[in-house]
Design a protein around this motif. Sequence first.
Motif, PDB file in Angstrom:
ATOM      1  N   GLY A 234       0.823  -1.218   0.000  1.00  0.00           N
ATOM      2  CA  GLY A 234       0.000   0.000   0.000  1.00  0.00           C
ATOM      3  C   GLY A 234       0.849   1.257   0.000  1.00  0.00           C
ATOM      4  O   GLY A 234       0.504   2.266   0.620  1.00  0.00           O
ATOM      5  N   THR A 235       1.989   1.209  -0.696  1.00  0.00           N
ATOM      6  CA  THR A 235       2.865   2.383  -0.847  1.00  0.00           C
ATOM      7  C   THR A 235       2.889   2.760  -2.330  1.00  0.00           C
ATOM      8  O   THR A 235       2.358   2.035  -3.162  1.00  0.00           O
ATOM      9  N   HIS A 236       3.517   3.897  -2.650  1.00  0.00           N
ATOM     10  CA  HIS A 236       3.471   4.383  -4.035  1.00  0.00           C
ATOM     11  C   HIS A 236       4.728   4.014  -4.819  1.00  0.00           C
ATOM     12  O   HIS A 236       5.824   4.413  -4.434  1.00  0.00           O
ATOM     13  N   PRO A 237       4.559   3.292  -5.922  1.00  0.00           N
ATOM     14  CA  PRO A 237       5.712   3.068  -6.806  1.00  0.00           C
ATOM     15  C   PRO A 237       6.004   4.379  -7.531  1.00  0.00           C
ATOM     16  O   PRO A 237       5.240   4.793  -8.390  1.00  0.00           O
ATOM     17  N   GLY A 238       7.094   5.050  -7.148  1.00  0.00           N
ATOM     18  CA  GLY A 238       7.265   6.447  -7.561  1.00  0.00           C
ATOM     19  C   GLY A 238       8.012   6.670  -8.859  1.00  0.00           C
ATOM     20  O   GLY A 238       8.028   7.788  -9.372  1.00  0.00           O
ATOM     21  N   GLY A 239       8.652   5.612  -9.416  1.00  0.00           N
ATOM     22  CA  GLY A 239       9.354   5.869 -10.666  1.00  0.00           C
ATOM     23  C   GLY A 239      10.373   4.803 -10.999  1.00  0.00           C
ATOM     24  O   GLY A 239      10.511   3.803 -10.288  1.00  0.00           O
ATOM     25  N   ILE A 240      11.062   5.017 -12.121  1.00  0.00           N
ATOM     26  CA  ILE A 240      12.108   4.076 -12.549  1.00  0.00           C
ATOM     27  C   ILE A 240      13.408   4.830 -12.840  1.00  0.00           C
ATOM     28  O   ILE A 240      13.398   6.014 -13.193  1.00  0.00           O
ATOM     29  N   HIS A 241      14.503   4.110 -12.671  1.00  0.00           N
ATOM     30  CA  HIS A 241      15.846   4.644 -12.904  1.00  0.00           C
ATOM     31  C   HIS A 241      16.547   3.662 -13.841  1.00  0.00           C
ATOM     32  O   HIS A 241      16.761   2.510 -13.470  1.00  0.00           O
ATOM     33  N   VAL A 242      16.842   4.085 -15.073  1.00  0.00           N
ATOM     34  CA  VAL A 242      17.391   3.126 -16.042  1.00  0.00           C
ATOM     35  C   VAL A 242      18.648   3.637 -16.728  1.00  0.00           C
ATOM     36  O   VAL A 242      18.833   4.848 -16.887  1.00  0.00           O
ATOM     37  N   GLU A 243      19.502   2.687 -17.107  1.00  0.00           N
ATOM     38  CA  GLU A 243      20.680   3.032 -17.898  1.00  0.00           C
ATOM     39  C   GLU A 243      20.304   2.866 -19.364  1.00  0.00           C
ATOM     40  O   GLU A 243      19.944   1.760 -19.801  1.00  0.00           O
ATOM     41  N   LEU A 244      20.375   3.960 -20.102  1.00  0.00           N
ATOM     42  CA  LEU A 244      19.908   3.943 -21.487  1.00  0.00           C
ATOM     43  C   LEU A 244      20.726   4.897 -22.327  1.00  0.00           C
ATOM     44  O   LEU A 244      21.432   5.766 -21.824  1.00  0.00           O
ATOM     45  N   THR A 245      20.589   4.721 -23.633  1.00  0.00           N
ATOM     46  CA  THR A 245      21.195   5.638 -24.588  1.00  0.00           C
ATOM     47  C   THR A 245      20.215   5.823 -25.739  1.00  0.00           C
ATOM     48  O   THR A 245      19.343   4.972 -25.955  1.00  0.00           O
ATOM     49  N   GLY A 246      20.347   6.924 -26.456  1.00  0.00           N
ATOM     50  CA  GLY A 246      19.484   7.142 -27.615  1.00  0.00           C
ATOM     51  C   GLY A 246      20.004   6.433 -28.850  1.00  0.00           C
ATOM     52  O   GLY A 246      19.403   6.511 -29.914  1.00  0.00           O
ATOM     53  N   ASN A 247      21.137   5.748 -28.728  1.00  0.00           N
ATOM     54  CA  ASN A 247      21.761   5.118 -29.898  1.00  0.00           C
ATOM     55  C   ASN A 247      21.324   3.662 -30.048  1.00  0.00           C
ATOM     56  O   ASN A 247      20.837   3.049 -29.100  1.00  0.00           O
ATOM     57  N   ASP A 248      21.611   3.110 -31.239  1.00  0.00           N
ATOM     58  CA  ASP A 248      21.207   1.718 -31.514  1.00  0.00           C
ATOM     59  C   ASP A 248      22.302   0.742 -31.101  1.00  0.00           C
ATOM     60  O   ASP A 248      22.763  -0.063 -31.902  1.00  0.00           O
TER      61      ASP A 248
ATOM     62  N   CYS B 260      31.190   0.979 -19.203  1.00  0.00           N
ATOM     63  CA  CYS B 260      30.911   0.436 -17.869  1.00  0.00           C
ATOM     64  C   CYS B 260      29.744  -0.543 -17.975  1.00  0.00           C
ATOM     65  O   CYS B 260      29.921  -1.639 -18.499  1.00  0.00           O
ATOM     66  N   ASP B 261      28.550  -0.175 -17.519  1.00  0.00           N
ATOM     67  CA  ASP B 261      27.430  -1.119 -17.560  1.00  0.00           C
ATOM     68  C   ASP B 261      26.648  -1.024 -18.879  1.00  0.00           C
ATOM     69  O   ASP B 261      26.588   0.040 -19.487  1.00  0.00           O
ATOM     70  N   PRO B 262      25.999  -2.145 -19.265  1.00  0.00           N
ATOM     71  CA  PRO B 262      25.216  -2.176 -20.507  1.00  0.00           C
ATOM     72  C   PRO B 262      23.946  -1.341 -20.415  1.00  0.00           C
ATOM     73  O   PRO B 262      23.253  -1.353 -19.397  1.00  0.00           O
ATOM     74  N   ARG B 263      23.644  -0.628 -21.479  1.00  0.00           N
ATOM     75  CA  ARG B 263      22.481   0.273 -21.505  1.00  0.00           C
ATOM     76  C   ARG B 263      21.397  -0.257 -22.439  1.00  0.00           C
ATOM     77  O   ARG B 263      21.694  -0.893 -23.450  1.00  0.00           O
ATOM     78  N   LEU B 264      20.162   0.080 -22.132  1.00  0.00           N
ATOM     79  CA  LEU B 264      19.080  -0.178 -23.080  1.00  0.00           C
ATOM     80  C   LEU B 264      19.322   0.728 -24.279  1.00  0.00           C
ATOM     81  O   LEU B 264      19.695   1.899 -24.106  1.00  0.00           O
ATOM     82  N   ASN B 265      19.108   0.206 -25.492  1.00  0.00           N
ATOM     83  CA  ASN B 265      19.228   1.088 -26.655  1.00  0.00           C
ATOM     84  C   ASN B 265      17.901   1.846 -26.840  1.00  0.00           C
ATOM     85  O   ASN B 265      16.967   1.692 -26.049  1.00  0.00           O
ATOM     86  N   HIS B 266      17.860   2.669 -27.882  1.00  0.00           N
ATOM     87  CA  HIS B 266      16.691   3.524 -28.088  1.00  0.00           C
ATOM     88  C   HIS B 266      15.396   2.707 -28.146  1.00  0.00           C
ATOM     89  O   HIS B 266      14.417   3.015 -27.454  1.00  0.00           O
ATOM     90  N   GLN B 267      15.411   1.638 -28.951  1.00  0.00           N
ATOM     91  CA  GLN B 267      14.198   0.817 -29.113  1.00  0.00           C
ATOM     92  C   GLN B 267      13.802   0.135 -27.808  1.00  0.00           C
ATOM     93  O   GLN B 267      12.634   0.110 -27.433  1.00  0.00           O
ATOM     94  N   GLN B 268      14.801  -0.430 -27.141  1.00  0.00           N
ATOM     95  CA  GLN B 268      14.508  -1.142 -25.886  1.00  0.00           C
ATOM     96  C   GLN B 268      13.984  -0.153 -24.828  1.00  0.00           C
ATOM     97  O   GLN B 268      13.114  -0.504 -24.023  1.00  0.00           O
ATOM     98  N   SER B 269      14.498   1.059 -24.841  1.00  0.00           N
ATOM     99  CA  SER B 269      14.040   2.064 -23.871  1.00  0.00           C
ATOM    100  C   SER B 269      12.565   2.380 -24.106  1.00  0.00           C
ATOM    101  O   SER B 269      11.769   2.454 -23.162  1.00  0.00           O
ATOM    102  N   LEU B 270      12.215   2.587 -25.375  1.00  0.00           N
ATOM    103  CA  LEU B 270      10.808   2.892 -25.681  1.00  0.00           C
ATOM    104  C   LEU B 270       9.918   1.713 -25.337  1.00  0.00           C
ATOM    105  O   LEU B 270       8.826   1.881 -24.782  1.00  0.00           O
ATOM    106  N   GLU B 271      10.406   0.534 -25.649  1.00  0.00           N
ATOM    107  CA  GLU B 271       9.602  -0.645 -25.338  1.00  0.00           C
ATOM    108  C   GLU B 271       9.357  -0.725 -23.824  1.00  0.00           C
ATOM    109  O   GLU B 271       8.236  -0.993 -23.380  1.00  0.00           O
ATOM    110  N   LEU B 272      10.397  -0.457 -23.056  1.00  0.00           N
ATOM    111  CA  LEU B 272      10.225  -0.480 -21.599  1.00  0.00           C
ATOM    112  C   LEU B 272       9.165   0.541 -21.174  1.00  0.00           C
ATOM    113  O   LEU B 272       8.309   0.254 -20.333  1.00  0.00           O
ATOM    114  N   ALA B 273       9.203   1.727 -21.801  1.00  0.00           N
ATOM    115  CA  ALA B 273       8.214   2.752 -21.440  1.00  0.00           C
ATOM    116  C   ALA B 273       6.797   2.253 -21.722  1.00  0.00           C
ATOM    117  O   ALA B 273       5.888   2.451 -20.907  1.00  0.00           O
ATOM    118  N   PHE B 274       6.597   1.590 -22.866  1.00  0.00           N
ATOM    119  CA  PHE B 274       5.263   1.067 -23.188  1.00  0.00           C
ATOM    120  C   PHE B 274       4.840  -0.012 -22.183  1.00  0.00           C
ATOM    121  O   PHE B 274       3.696  -0.024 -21.728  1.00  0.00           O
TER     122      PHE B 274
END
Length: 442
Positions: A382-396, A420-434
Amino acid sequence: MTANNALTWADLPARQQPIWPDADALHAAQQTLSTYPPLVFAGECDVLLERLGEAARGEAFVLMGGDCAETFASATADNIRDRVKTILQMAAVLTYGASMPVVKIGRMAGQYAKPRSKNTEVRGGVELPAYRGDMVNDFAFDEPSRIPDPQRLLRAYHASSATLNLVRAFTQGGFADLRHVHDWNRGFISNKANKRYEKIANDIDRAMRFMKACRVDFEALRSVDVWASHEALLLDYEKPLTRIDSRTGRPYGTSGHFLWCGERTREREGAHLDYISRISNPIGVKLGPTATGADALELIERLDPDAVPGRLTFITRMGQGKIREALPPILQAVKDSGRLVTWVCDPMHGNTFESENGYKTRRFEDIVEEVRGFFEAHAQVGTHPGGIHVELTGNDVTECLGGVMHLEDADLGRRYETLCDPRLNHQQSLELAFVVAEMLAE
Ligand code: PEP
Ligand code: MN
């Protein structure tokens, strides 16, 4: 803002700091930094704090994203534009899914220092100091490159300043126009592989037409706020950029709006928690799978003694296999205490592994699963899920596995660019948002 010479710092042990070879050169660089203008302003930090307070109360949702490690070489106009574009596209989808404002925070303009699990790196029998981020040394694997160079503190400042300048220009100058952002998202849906997300995109279309019919002023929606955040890791950089706000007499870290303390440096007696406890910015602390409710309560007492919603964000990074067990007792303890923090899910750092062909990677499906576990844990307590923090880039890039593109081990070598750490690419980032928008709408 006045100079920071009124500030004194306790001499506490600090983990994950470089050993600078030349103390005089370090001192000179810090001296110079302390004369540079602030990168962000106290009043801006206060506004962000209020927005994060809304997220703590379940009235807004936070999207924090960007590189694991920014580099000087990648601070180009194209890269910065594409990262901002990705964040704006994700935010539009999340805003619709959440029916709430999305607080957009770039892990940008300062994310130049990295904690490392080992002090040295061995390659081909040669052992050299580990790469600690462009603010400290160079990634190239030779001895001179790996020697910490304090001039890099100044380069980090200038790269951050140029990045912020572009972020401000892009987000205030019409680039962030909701109509463009939605058109870009239609481009994503036009790819057959993304058909599954068509419904949300069509719903947003209808909502936009409705807004237009109501004569909503789209011109007023052309500018948005994108805030800057990074891990306050390198105290030799953060302290000279800490300034007293002339309005209130309080100190602010002026290297970024939101500063967080990482999982490896949040020890009770250490210099990092002491540092973030003294600045008035909104601050964060990462919580890994071994954190307890008692740890969380102790951090709240220490870092948010005045109980100001938005002051403290817990960024949980438990791993998809552990979150459903590890998170609820912490949420429950905080809820029972009556205190309010902003809960943000980092579904990246608990889900890293090495692929068979030797790349540090993450699976898109694990990332989604951790976010799902995060929502379930909050629903349960019964608490609020306030957001997400992701490693991403706008590149493919090809750094994380899976997603609708079905990236596999063999694809990783094609465009693996992170230092350093692996990032979601542009497509994967958008997919995560959906996918997260669907969870928010449930
Ligand atoms: C990071 O955010 O890149 C990081 C090192 O995270 P953590 O402190 O959670 O390990
Ligand atoms: Mn990382």
